[in-house]
Write a protein that holds these residues in place. Structure first.
Motif, short mmCIF file in Angstrom:
data_model
loop_
_atom_site.label_atom_id
_atom_site.label_comp_id
_atom_site.label_asym_id
_atom_site.label_seq_id
_atom_site.Cartn_x
_atom_site.Cartn_y
_atom_site.Cartn_z
N ASP A 150 -36.36 -29.89 18.87
CA ASP A 150 -36.55 -30.71 20.08
C ASP A 150 -36.42 -32.18 19.70
N TRP A 152 -23.46 -34.34 23.19
CA TRP A 152 -24.38 -33.19 23.18
C TRP A 152 -25.77 -33.62 22.74
N LEU A 153 -25.87 -34.48 21.75
CA LEU A 153 -27.18 -34.95 21.28
C LEU A 153 -27.89 -35.76 22.36
N ARG A 203 -25.85 -26.40 15.84
CA ARG A 203 -26.62 -26.85 16.99
C ARG A 203 -27.86 -25.99 17.22
N ASP A 236 -27.39 -35.33 25.54
CA ASP A 236 -27.75 -34.33 26.56
C ASP A 236 -28.99 -33.55 26.19
N GLN A 237 -29.28 -33.46 24.89
CA GLN A 237 -30.50 -32.77 24.45
C GLN A 237 -31.74 -33.64 24.57
N ASN A 254 -20.19 -34.19 18.65
CA ASN A 254 -21.61 -33.89 18.86
C ASN A 254 -22.40 -35.02 19.52
N ARG A 307 -36.09 -34.67 22.16
CA ARG A 307 -36.30 -35.50 23.35
C ARG A 307 -37.06 -36.78 23.00
#
Length: 263
Positions: free
Chosen positions: A67, A86-87, A62, A89-90, A83, A69
């Motif tokens: 970045d 989490w992805l 991770r 959330d990123q 994951n 976004r």
């Protein structure tokens, strides 16, 4: 809404025996989808907190994710989906998860994570269900060592990435595999280990033991330039959960993590 139309994961392992001293493919290889279907429920439960995964490999891979976004991400070998959220959330706009195990995909789908689509797919073959130049990032955790034609797999990841996209993956550390399976380090050898703790009896898991140069050269031949190569170190959470395991993980490499982009 998650879906699973028909189109990894790891425990610290105990060496059992050589499968092929010549490095040639065996006539009959244990199917990874059958193995993971067999242990899926128990694996999905353990992988979230098992120190070797949660506090060693996962933080390291991770840490290499750029970045993302607004980007579109492929989780190649998503397993039970550890994951996926989490992805999102990123900041990923969309995440596509693929795995060869139907049971793992079924477990991942239970979370019904918005903007996540799930597919059953065998990554040892072309991923024709996915369009060329359609992802900003491919993340692949502990999959590469199961793939026989590593260069073809890397080339397929290159096909899927958009210009400027990145490929982040983890695999067994060559030194670790060699310590369990000694011989000619520079040969690619198909070997079998035993996993314990995922079923009532030990299960046999087979993979390819490769030298570091085989991994890096296959990446280069597929058109990638390596940006970072890391050897994960255990976190303090690992120390709290398993002090003895922490000391071993701190001194002996288990995994290799790489981030690369297309040249």
């Amino acid at each position: 809404m998650s879906k699973w139309p028909v189109a990894d994961m790891n425990d610290i392992m105990c060496c059992e025996y050589w499968v092929s001293e010549t490095g040639q493919a065996m006539d009959e290889k244990p199917a990874s989808n059958e193995i993971y279907d067999q242990v899926a429920e128990r694996y999905a439960e353990l992988v979230k907190t098992k120190p070797h995964n949660a506090f060693l490999e996962r933080p390291a891979i991770r840490a290499l994710v750029p970045d993302i976004r607004g980007g579109r991400v492929l989780d190649a070998g998503c397993g039970s989906g550890v994951n996926l959220q989490w992805l999102i959330d990123q900041g990923a706009h969309e995440v596509v998860g693929i795995d060869v195990s139907a049971k793992m995909i079924e477990i991942a789908a239970r979370e019904a994570i918005p903007n996540v689509s799930l597919f059953i797919a065998d990554m040892s073959h072309p991923l024709d269900l996915l369009e060329t130049d359609s992802f900003d990032l491919v993340l692949s955790s502990l999959v590469v060592h199961y793939i026989e034609d590593q260069q073809a797999f890397f080339a397929e990841m290159a096909r899927l990435l958009r210009p400027g996209g990145r490929f982040v993956f983890s695999t067994h550390h060559p030194q670790s595999d060699f310590s369990w399976h000694p011989g000619n380090y520079f040969e690619t050898v198909y070997v079998t280990d035993e996993w314990r703790g995922f079923a009532d009896e030990a299960i046999k898991v087979s993979f390819y033991r490769r030298p570091l140069s085989a991994i890096t050269e296959a990446l280069t031949d597929a058109g990638f330039i390596i940006e970072r190569l890391t050897e994960p170190q255990p976190t303090q959470d690992y120390l709290k959960a398993d002090p003895a395991g922490y000391e071993k993980a701190r001194q002996q490499p288990a995994f290799l993590c790489i981030r690369a982009h297309l040249r």
